[in-house]
Design a protein around this motif. Structure first.
Motif, short mmCIF file in Angstrom:
data_model
loop_
_atom_site.label_atom_id
_atom_site.label_comp_id
_atom_site.label_asym_id
_atom_site.label_seq_id
_atom_site.Cartn_x
_atom_site.Cartn_y
_atom_site.Cartn_z
N MET A 62 -30.26 -10.59 40.71
CA MET A 62 -30.65 -9.24 40.23
C MET A 62 -32.03 -8.87 40.79
SD MET A 62 -28.53 -7.52 38.67
CE MET A 62 -29.61 -6.17 38.26
N CYS A 63 -32.34 -7.58 40.71
CA CYS A 63 -33.63 -7.14 41.24
C CYS A 63 -34.78 -7.83 40.49
CB CYS A 63 -33.85 -5.65 41.12
SG CYS A 63 -32.44 -4.67 40.79
N TYR A 64 -35.82 -8.11 41.24
CA TYR A 64 -36.95 -8.86 40.69
C TYR A 64 -37.64 -8.15 39.52
CZ TYR A 64 -41.10 -11.88 40.89
OH TYR A 64 -42.12 -12.74 40.59
N PRO A 65 -37.81 -6.80 39.57
CA PRO A 65 -38.45 -6.14 38.42
C PRO A 65 -37.69 -6.39 37.11
CG PRO A 65 -38.36 -4.62 40.27
CD PRO A 65 -37.56 -5.83 40.66
N ALA A 66 -36.34 -6.40 37.18
CA ALA A 66 -35.55 -6.64 35.96
C ALA A 66 -35.83 -8.04 35.44
CB ALA A 66 -34.06 -6.48 36.27
N GLY A 97 -27.54 6.02 40.71
CA GLY A 97 -26.69 5.00 41.31
C GLY A 97 -27.38 3.66 41.45
N CYS A 98 -28.70 3.62 41.17
CA CYS A 98 -29.44 2.39 41.39
C CYS A 98 -29.22 1.40 40.24
CB CYS A 98 -30.92 2.71 41.51
SG CYS A 98 -31.73 1.51 42.54
N ARG A 99 -29.60 0.15 40.49
CA ARG A 99 -29.34 -0.87 39.47
C ARG A 99 -30.17 -0.68 38.21
NH1 ARG A 99 -28.35 -6.76 41.82
NH2 ARG A 99 -29.69 -6.49 43.58
N ALA A 100 -31.23 0.14 38.29
CA ALA A 100 -32.06 0.38 37.10
C ALA A 100 -31.24 1.00 35.96
CB ALA A 100 -33.23 1.28 37.45
N SER A 101 -30.08 1.55 36.29
CA SER A 101 -29.20 2.07 35.24
C SER A 101 -28.65 0.94 34.39
CB SER A 101 -28.03 2.83 35.87
OG SER A 101 -28.51 3.97 36.51
N ASN A 102 -28.64 -0.26 34.95
CA ASN A 102 -28.02 -1.39 34.24
C ASN A 102 -29.00 -2.36 33.58
OD1 ASN A 102 -25.44 -0.53 35.02
ND2 ASN A 102 -25.81 -1.36 37.06
N TYR A 103 -30.30 -2.11 33.74
CA TYR A 103 -31.29 -3.00 33.12
C TYR A 103 -31.04 -3.09 31.61
CZ TYR A 103 -34.46 -3.04 37.24
OH TYR A 103 -35.02 -3.22 38.46
N TYR A 104 -30.64 -1.95 31.03
CA TYR A 104 -30.39 -1.86 29.59
C TYR A 104 -29.35 -2.91 29.17
CZ TYR A 104 -28.38 0.30 25.37
OH TYR A 104 -27.90 0.55 24.11
N GLY A 227 -44.10 1.44 47.62
CA GLY A 227 -43.08 0.44 47.30
C GLY A 227 -42.26 0.83 46.10
N GLU A 228 -41.45 -0.09 45.67
CA GLU A 228 -40.64 0.11 44.46
C GLU A 228 -41.63 0.33 43.31
OE1 GLU A 228 -38.71 -0.85 40.81
OE2 GLU A 228 -40.29 -2.05 41.68
N ILE A 229 -41.31 1.24 42.43
CA ILE A 229 -42.28 1.75 41.45
C ILE A 229 -42.93 0.65 40.61
CG2 ILE A 229 -40.50 2.33 39.70
CD1 ILE A 229 -43.34 4.67 40.45
N MET A 335 -31.46 6.81 46.61
CA MET A 335 -31.32 5.63 45.75
C MET A 335 -32.68 4.93 45.69
SD MET A 335 -28.36 5.30 44.54
CE MET A 335 -27.44 6.80 44.66
N GLY A 336 -33.01 4.37 44.56
CA GLY A 336 -34.34 3.74 44.42
C GLY A 336 -35.41 4.80 44.63
N GLU A 337 -36.42 4.48 45.43
CA GLU A 337 -37.50 5.44 45.68
C GLU A 337 -37.12 6.42 46.79
OE1 GLU A 337 -37.92 2.67 44.24
OE2 GLU A 337 -39.21 3.39 42.66
N GLY A 338 -35.99 6.14 47.47
CA GLY A 338 -35.40 7.07 48.43
C GLY A 338 -36.38 7.65 49.44
N PHE A 362 -37.33 -8.52 45.57
CA PHE A 362 -36.06 -9.17 45.92
C PHE A 362 -34.91 -8.39 45.27
CE2 PHE A 362 -32.59 -11.97 44.75
CZ PHE A 362 -32.27 -12.50 45.98
N GLY A 363 -33.84 -8.27 45.98
CA GLY A 363 -32.63 -7.65 45.42
C GLY A 363 -32.62 -6.14 45.49
N CYS A 364 -33.61 -5.56 46.17
CA CYS A 364 -33.72 -4.11 46.18
C CYS A 364 -33.28 -3.55 47.53
CB CYS A 364 -35.16 -3.72 45.86
SG CYS A 364 -35.38 -1.95 45.80
N LEU A 365 -31.99 -3.40 47.67
CA LEU A 365 -31.47 -2.90 48.96
C LEU A 365 -31.97 -1.49 49.27
CD1 LEU A 365 -29.65 -3.28 51.43
CD2 LEU A 365 -27.77 -2.37 50.07
N PRO A 366 -31.94 -0.55 48.28
CA PRO A 366 -32.36 0.81 48.63
C PRO A 366 -33.76 0.88 49.23
CG PRO A 366 -31.81 0.66 46.28
CD PRO A 366 -31.50 -0.66 46.88
N ASN A 367 -34.69 0.12 48.63
CA ASN A 367 -36.05 0.22 49.14
C ASN A 367 -36.26 -0.56 50.43
OD1 ASN A 367 -37.13 2.09 47.40
ND2 ASN A 367 -37.39 0.58 45.79
N HIS A 368 -35.38 -1.49 50.74
CA HIS A 368 -35.47 -2.12 52.05
C HIS A 368 -35.10 -1.09 53.12
CE1 HIS A 368 -36.08 -6.01 50.24
NE2 HIS A 368 -36.19 -6.54 51.44
#
Ligand code: SF4
Length: 418
Positions: A62-66, A97-104, A227-229, A335-338, A362-368
């Motif tokens: 999973m994304c590192y921020p989560a 569409g980003c994974r941040a929708s699923n952190y919950y 970068g990612e927020i 997606m992500g910071e787009g 890590f795990g953040c495809l959109p921001n890569h």
């Protein structure tokens, strides 16, 4: 997964644990939440045990921020500093569409696995998802939170532009503290966020920074951070990047938080224009079109306050950023910071902050894609730019990250001397 709601009764005596994404902003915003009757607490626990807890309860791809945020919450609850039967946790949910929708959902699952299924999880979103009877996101609360964000942006931007040049060490931090304390006190007394109060306070903040004795003859390497927020702002995530850069003698520029909020909200219009959708998407786009001019007024307030003094550099508006982004990326990329992240890099280069650290979790495809993936087209347009993407993940060491940044700074110093 159990679904424990956060009820109106809980609001009175439950402590709500929240991740601290950016201390300077969130310290103010939390007071706005408290003013509305929430017993909110910002988490500041850090260290390897936070990552270990995250790894224990969140899948490691999973994304590192989560992973950090969830690890931080579980670590705090386990420490016993809060009654596990009298606390709730809050987490943002973007709904895109980003994974941040699923952190919950990740957080719910992690709490259950850690033995705390009774803890309610509050989704913080503006899209009406996973509502809780005890949480009322009213227009007043949104306005108060926005005002905290704006004060935070101004304090952050000006402190970065003054601290490296101050003659008496500590002057800048003293101004930041003075205003943070004053504004927190204002919120406690239900003041400070009214339109006219804000104008007056923002102007006075700008004047206070301008009055700090400085030596602008000193040369400092100017470094932009994008970068990612979460990774960009949170010291616990980026290993105190801002402090590290300032200790290396750099002047740091971090794009304001408000830009990300405006980008996220304005995507409602782009969604409908690019991809169409149902009637509800059309209504959403329509509402966003009405809302955006109001929000841009906040942006203008910061701009006006910064431009009171010619030595300060104001950040670009969301409209200017959109135009800059279009030089190399399509604004349908959101997606992500787009496209915002790419646009921020171009803005920084144009403003003299062409040495850029891009924080990539890590795990953040959109921001890569919008960061590392856009370095080449940006370099073709601006060959003088000096961009280094830095990866943040559970196994990356601080030393390695700092060494990579030091290599970038060596080139930057050489360019500065030449
Ligand atoms: S932007 Fe990146 S880190 Fe953030 S939720 Fe999306 S994939 Fe994860």
């Amino acid at each position: 997964m159990s679904d424990i709601p956060f009820t109106k009764e809980m609001k009175k005596d439950y402590t709500i644990l929240l991740p601290n994404m950016s201390p300077i902003h969130f310290d103010l915003m939390i007071e706005a939440a408290r003013l509305n009757g929430y017993k909110a607490l910002l988490l500041d626990n850090s260290g390897p045990q936070v990552i270990q807890e995250g790894l224990k309860y969140v899948h490691n791809d999973m994304c590192y921020p989560a992973l950090i945020v969830i690890g931080q919450m579980i670590d705090y609850i386990k420490s016993g500093k809060v009654d596990a039967n009298k606390c709730a946790v809050g987490i943002t949910q973007t709904g895109g569409g980003c994974r941040a929708s699923n952190y919950y959902y990740l957080l719910k699952k992690a709490l259950e696995r850690a033995g705390y299924p009774q803890i309610p999880v509050i989704s913080l979103n503006l899209k009406g998802m996973n509502t809780n009877p005890g949480l009322a996101i009213t227009p007043t609360l949104i306005f108060q939170l926005l005002s905290g964000l704006i004060y935070g942006d101004l304090l952050m931007t000006l402190s970065h532009q003054v601290r490296p040049y101050e003659i008496n060490k500590g002057d800048t931090d003293a101004v930041v503290k003075k205003w943070s304390d004053y504004l927190k006190n204002c919120y406690r007394n239900n003041k400070g966020y009214f339109w006219s109060h804000m104008d007056k306070n923002l102007a006075s903040i700008s004047d206070d920074f301008a009055n700090i004795p400085v030596n602008r003859e000193e040369k400092h390497v100017k470094v932009g951070v994008v970068g990612e927020i979460y990774m960009k702002y949170a010291p616990v995530g980026n290993n105190n990047l801002e402090k590290f850069l300032e200790n290396e003698g750099c002047e740091v520029m971090m794009p304001p938080f408000l830009g990300f909020i405006l980008y996220g909200i304005s995507n409602g219009i782009r969604d409908y224009e690019f991809y169409g959708g149902f009637k509800r998407h059309m209504y959403h786009a329509f509402a966003t079109k009405i809302l955006m001019p109001v929000l841009k007024k906040f942006e203008k307030k910061i701009d006006k306050a910064i431009k009171r003094h010619e030595e300060f550099i104001a950040p670009a508006s969301i409209d200017e950023l959109e135009e800059l982004g279009k030089l190399v990326i399509n604004t349908g990329c959101k997606m992500g910071e787009g496209w915002l992240l790419t646009a921020e890099m171009i803005e920084l280069i144009k403003k003299g902050y062409g040495n850029i650290v891009c924080t990539q979790p890590f795990g953040c495809l959109p921001n890569h894609i919008v960061a590392k993936g856009m370095v080449r087209p940006i370099k073709e347009l601006y060959p003088e730019s000096n961009i280094v993407p830095i990866d943040y993940d559970p196994s990356a060491t601080k030393v390695n990250q700092e060494n990579r940044i030091k290599l970038m700074l060596a080139v930057a110093r050489e360019n500065l001397e030449n």
